[in-house]
Motif scaffolding. Sequence first.
Motif, short mmCIF file in Angstrom:
data_model
loop_
_atom_site.label_atom_id
_atom_site.label_comp_id
_atom_site.label_asym_id
_atom_site.label_seq_id
_atom_site.Cartn_x
_atom_site.Cartn_y
_atom_site.Cartn_z
N ALA A 144 20.30 3.11 -0.65
CA ALA A 144 21.20 2.13 -0.04
C ALA A 144 21.15 0.78 -0.72
CB ALA A 144 20.86 1.97 1.44
N GLY A 145 20.22 0.63 -1.68
CA GLY A 145 20.12 -0.62 -2.41
C GLY A 145 19.37 -1.70 -1.69
N LEU A 146 18.62 -1.32 -0.67
CA LEU A 146 17.84 -2.32 0.08
C LEU A 146 16.46 -2.46 -0.56
CD1 LEU A 146 18.65 -1.21 3.73
CD2 LEU A 146 19.66 -3.11 2.50
N SER A 147 15.96 -3.64 -0.62
CA SER A 147 14.63 -3.89 -1.16
C SER A 147 13.63 -3.82 -0.02
CB SER A 147 14.57 -5.28 -1.82
OG SER A 147 15.44 -5.33 -2.92
N PRO A 148 12.74 -2.82 -0.08
CA PRO A 148 11.74 -2.74 1.00
C PRO A 148 10.88 -3.98 1.05
CG PRO A 148 11.77 -0.75 -0.35
CD PRO A 148 12.59 -1.77 -1.08
N PHE A 153 6.39 -1.36 2.83
CA PHE A 153 5.44 -0.71 1.93
C PHE A 153 4.11 -0.42 2.64
CE2 PHE A 153 8.12 -2.22 -1.62
CZ PHE A 153 8.14 -1.07 -2.38
N ASN A 154 3.69 -1.34 3.46
CA ASN A 154 2.44 -1.13 4.19
C ASN A 154 2.52 0.09 5.11
OD1 ASN A 154 1.33 -3.32 2.92
ND2 ASN A 154 1.54 -4.70 4.67
N LEU A 155 3.68 0.22 5.77
CA LEU A 155 3.87 1.39 6.62
C LEU A 155 3.82 2.68 5.81
CD1 LEU A 155 6.78 0.22 8.97
CD2 LEU A 155 4.41 0.55 9.61
N LEU A 156 4.48 2.69 4.65
CA LEU A 156 4.53 3.89 3.81
C LEU A 156 3.15 4.22 3.24
CD1 LEU A 156 7.88 3.11 1.97
CD2 LEU A 156 7.50 4.93 3.62
N ILE A 157 2.42 3.21 2.81
CA ILE A 157 1.07 3.44 2.29
C ILE A 157 0.17 4.01 3.38
CG2 ILE A 157 -1.00 2.27 1.41
CD1 ILE A 157 0.94 0.28 0.01
N ASP A 158 0.36 3.49 4.59
CA ASP A 158 -0.45 3.97 5.72
C ASP A 158 -0.22 5.46 5.98
OD1 ASP A 158 -2.23 3.86 7.82
OD2 ASP A 158 -0.74 3.20 9.26
N VAL A 159 1.07 5.89 5.98
CA VAL A 159 1.35 7.29 6.28
C VAL A 159 0.85 8.20 5.16
CG1 VAL A 159 3.69 7.39 5.26
CG2 VAL A 159 3.11 8.87 7.16
N LEU A 160 0.94 7.75 3.92
CA LEU A 160 0.43 8.57 2.81
C LEU A 160 -1.09 8.70 2.88
CD1 LEU A 160 2.69 7.19 -0.07
CD2 LEU A 160 2.74 9.51 0.86
N CYS A 161 -1.77 7.63 3.28
CA CYS A 161 -3.23 7.71 3.44
C CYS A 161 -3.60 8.64 4.59
CB CYS A 161 -3.80 6.31 3.68
SG CYS A 161 -3.78 5.24 2.24
N LYS A 175 3.56 -0.13 -7.28
CA LYS A 175 4.99 -0.38 -7.52
C LYS A 175 5.51 -1.56 -6.72
CE LYS A 175 6.35 4.36 -8.67
NZ LYS A 175 7.10 5.56 -8.22
N MET A 176 4.70 -2.05 -5.79
CA MET A 176 5.17 -3.13 -4.92
C MET A 176 5.64 -4.35 -5.71
SD MET A 176 2.50 -2.92 -1.70
CE MET A 176 3.21 -4.32 -0.82
N PRO A 177 4.90 -4.84 -6.71
CA PRO A 177 5.39 -6.02 -7.47
C PRO A 177 6.72 -5.75 -8.17
CG PRO A 177 3.05 -5.67 -7.85
CD PRO A 177 3.55 -4.47 -7.13
N LYS A 178 6.92 -4.52 -8.63
CA LYS A 178 8.18 -4.20 -9.32
C LYS A 178 9.35 -4.24 -8.36
CE LYS A 178 5.78 -1.16 -12.58
NZ LYS A 178 5.65 0.22 -13.08
N ARG A 179 9.10 -4.02 -7.08
CA ARG A 179 10.15 -4.06 -6.06
C ARG A 179 10.29 -5.45 -5.44
NH1 ARG A 179 13.35 0.46 -6.48
NH2 ARG A 179 12.03 2.30 -6.81
N PRO A 183 1.55 -7.38 -2.68
CA PRO A 183 0.62 -6.85 -1.67
C PRO A 183 -0.12 -7.98 -0.96
CG PRO A 183 0.37 -5.69 -3.76
CD PRO A 183 1.25 -6.88 -4.03
N ASN A 184 -0.25 -7.84 0.34
CA ASN A 184 -1.01 -8.83 1.10
C ASN A 184 -2.34 -8.23 1.53
OD1 ASN A 184 -0.31 -7.09 3.16
ND2 ASN A 184 1.22 -8.46 4.07
N GLU A 185 -3.08 -8.97 2.35
CA GLU A 185 -4.40 -8.49 2.77
C GLU A 185 -4.32 -7.20 3.57
OE1 GLU A 185 -4.78 -11.32 6.77
OE2 GLU A 185 -6.03 -11.70 5.01
N TYR A 186 -3.19 -6.99 4.27
CA TYR A 186 -3.02 -5.76 5.03
C TYR A 186 -2.79 -4.57 4.10
CZ TYR A 186 -2.56 -9.01 8.90
OH TYR A 186 -2.79 -10.01 9.81
N SER A 187 -2.07 -4.79 3.02
CA SER A 187 -1.84 -3.72 2.04
C SER A 187 -3.18 -3.23 1.48
CB SER A 187 -0.96 -4.22 0.89
OG SER A 187 0.17 -4.90 1.36
#
Length: 924
Positions: A144-148, A153-161, A175-179, A183-187
């Motif tokens: 859809a062309g939306l920038s997460p 990203f934190n939600l997605l990383i959590d589910v993959l873990c 990939k977060m910086p490329k998007r 990343p923050n302390e929660y990431s």
Amino acid sequence: MDPTAKLAKALFKNSGNPKLAWQLFKRILSSPPSPAHAPCIARSLPIVSRILVRARMLPEIDHLRALILSSCPAQSRPSSLVSLVKLLARSGLPAAAVSHFKSLRARFPDDPPPGLVYNLLIRACLRENRVDDVLWLYRDMVVAGLSPETYTFNLLIDVLCEVGRLSDARNLFEKMPKRGCRPNEYSFGILVRGYCRARLTGQGLELLNEMKSSGIAPNNVVYNTLISSLCREGMTDEAEKLVERMRGDGLSPDIVTFNSRISALCAAGKVLEASRIFRDMLTDQELGLPEPNTVTYNLMLQGFCKEGMWEEAKTLGDTMKRKGELMKLESYNIQLLGLIRKGNLLEAQSIINEMIESGVEPSIYTYNIVIDGLCKNGMLSDARTVMHSMQSSGVSPDTISYSTLAQGYCSKGKMREARNILQEMMKSGCFPNNYTSNFLLHSLWKEGKTSEAEKLLQKMNERGYGLDTVTCNIVIHGLCLRGELDKAMEIVSGMWSHGSAALGNLGNSFIGLVDNANDCNKCSPDLISYSTVISGLCKAGRVEEAKKMFAEMMSRKIRPDSVIYDSFVYALCKEGKLSSTFRVLKDMEKKGCSRRLQTYNSLILGLGRKKQIFEIYGLLDEMKERGIPPNVCTFNNFIRCLCEGGRINDAPSILDEMIEKGVFPNITTFKILIRAFCKAGDFGLAQEMFEIALNICGHKEPLYSLLFNELLAGKEIEAAEELFKAAINRHFDLGDFLSNHLINILCNEGKIDDASGILNRMIDSGYGIDPASFMPVIDGLRHKGNKKEADQLAERMMDIVSNEKVAASKERTIHRKPDIHNKYNWQSIVQRDDGSRTVSRTLKDIQKGWGQGSIPIEIRAVYVFSIFNSSFFVQIRNLFDCSSAPYRILKREETMIVEMLGSAVAHSLMNILRQLSEFSSLSF
């Protein structure tokens, strides 16, 4: 009031009746369009949406979506559908939310919703562990062309873990910086937690270093996660260094830090290290250490109880009670669980009393702890009492309460009581889970109650318990125990294509028991299924068929274990096929399966049959090298091999070795030795082994009967006689003692008084005696001229026969259990053949008057009838079946009876038979 407000009010008024509200809304939509139509729909749409979602009316919600697309203004349709999706996501219906969202995206591909909607859906799917939906949402977001956002990203990383895809989580993190997201302390914290859960703490520490180099200050959560993980992995020194590093970064270790360390150390069994930290918290608060809280105390209390440190647990508990507010329900439950596991039920009872006195009401968990402990200690009536007590206290038993008690009854073989508990359970609104039902099913198969097992299986299926692989394995095991191996194999093969419906092939009684709609993918054969069948086939000597099942298992990618290989090793050793056995062992090692104690026991048995004693010593040395201690079965097999291999003199030294190693010999050990020494003619050493056996195993009937019979066979009559008298004095069951043989030998040797003394001793002790034992003694007394003694013994014999008749009558009317000593009855007597010569001699005695007529003719007839199964009685028995009355049948053959016994005896015999015909239990 305008129509819009009227409809809104009507919907609100009927929100408690969602079906009526839905009908009202549909009526408005179906009315002719008017200027107020669009505002009416716009205002009522959110109201009816909430009503339908709250009522979980999913078909109506689908219909609502269709109405929105057909009736709402075109410009408002996307926003209305987005509102519906958000409402579904927030209401805990992620599957429906995603489904409607996919429909929305397909209908309006060029009008994507904002990123917040994606985040909401991702979070809702995470709660339900719908990983595939989460990944689809992320891909659609990119399309859809939306920038997460960083949050996305934190939600997605959590589910993959959460699903263990750490490499994918790390790739997404990078990939977060490329998007355009930093990343923050929660990431970092989410990824660190993922590594620690996967026991990859080292990578978590690397991420901590990366976090600092990125200019992001780690927080307490990241440090606490790493410290706890290091403690769990036993790296306590590294954990201490990390605590110091935490202080160096300007962070103060908090109560969570210390509790994490204590929890991890206690879980790892390092309670003393945890206790040291706990003590520092109590004494060094001036150094800035946090004061222990209730969680800290409970963690230490649980650690002490788990490791059996009861004194420390009691001291800590007393400290908590002095402080008052620390001793809560959870603390009492921890203490209670520790005492129950220890088996200290009296002290556990005092804890419950103390709780009540302190105003702490026991919870259902408290009562379940006690019920479980009582059941495991076999105190089922006490467990039932506890359940009644909890009910009277206003605490209703739950599924665990009933299930625990039912399983307790099952473990004791009390199936009727277990079923009563389950019925009571269902009446109270609780339903047994799969585990409980399977436990009961297993117990019924184990008890041999197959018809009841079939009924339970049917009820499990009818109530939708979802018969699983465990259920199928229970049935397979039960069939193998019954010897129905072909049927068990059919079920295993059928499970691959039909799942639990394969149980429907058990026979006519099982047809239709299993619902074919069950998900067969959840009920495929596993290692236990194949292991059970292969073991049964091997025990039955069907090794070739077992090999085929093994090949099928391997083709299905099920890896074998040592248990399956041991089945083959045992079967091949039993058949003496040692070369095939060692080929199995070679394949076993290739598959990474280690030799077990059972493996060595089977090998010793196989080598012993081949008289390969030297190789057995080699196996024992190998066991020692591999750290596998021998058990009593190992030594018994070895002793048997030595005795059968002609090396009987080496056997006692093995007995000494057993005792030195703390492996106590059992009855089987001594039976092997006693039999071997008697066979070798060394009765002195056999009796010496017997005395040792009595000291170790106690005075057991099998030991006495074995030595007695061996002494008789070896003509050691005096020793046998003394042993038999000792057995009588101990009131053993004499069924395995060859007592008739002893009496015959004594009579043949002229020791009539000894034989008579044994008979009288047995009668005085309440034993039921085989009437055949009396005849040689009575004959011997008569020949010695002891007519009075002979008559008295004959009278005692007839008393025994008469008592058995009365006992048979009572047993028929009141089902009285017969005396265990009264082994000889009419059925066993008349079916025995004592030899035609004895029969002939007895008939001659009767014809002569047997002691010059001093014994009534009826007694003589009963005596003949009781103790003989001559060719005459064989002919009689063949004339009728066991359920018929003997007198009616024999009446037709009275002529034959007269010819064989003479008229007087035949007449008396027929009179007795007429009386006995009243007892249908009399059978030939």
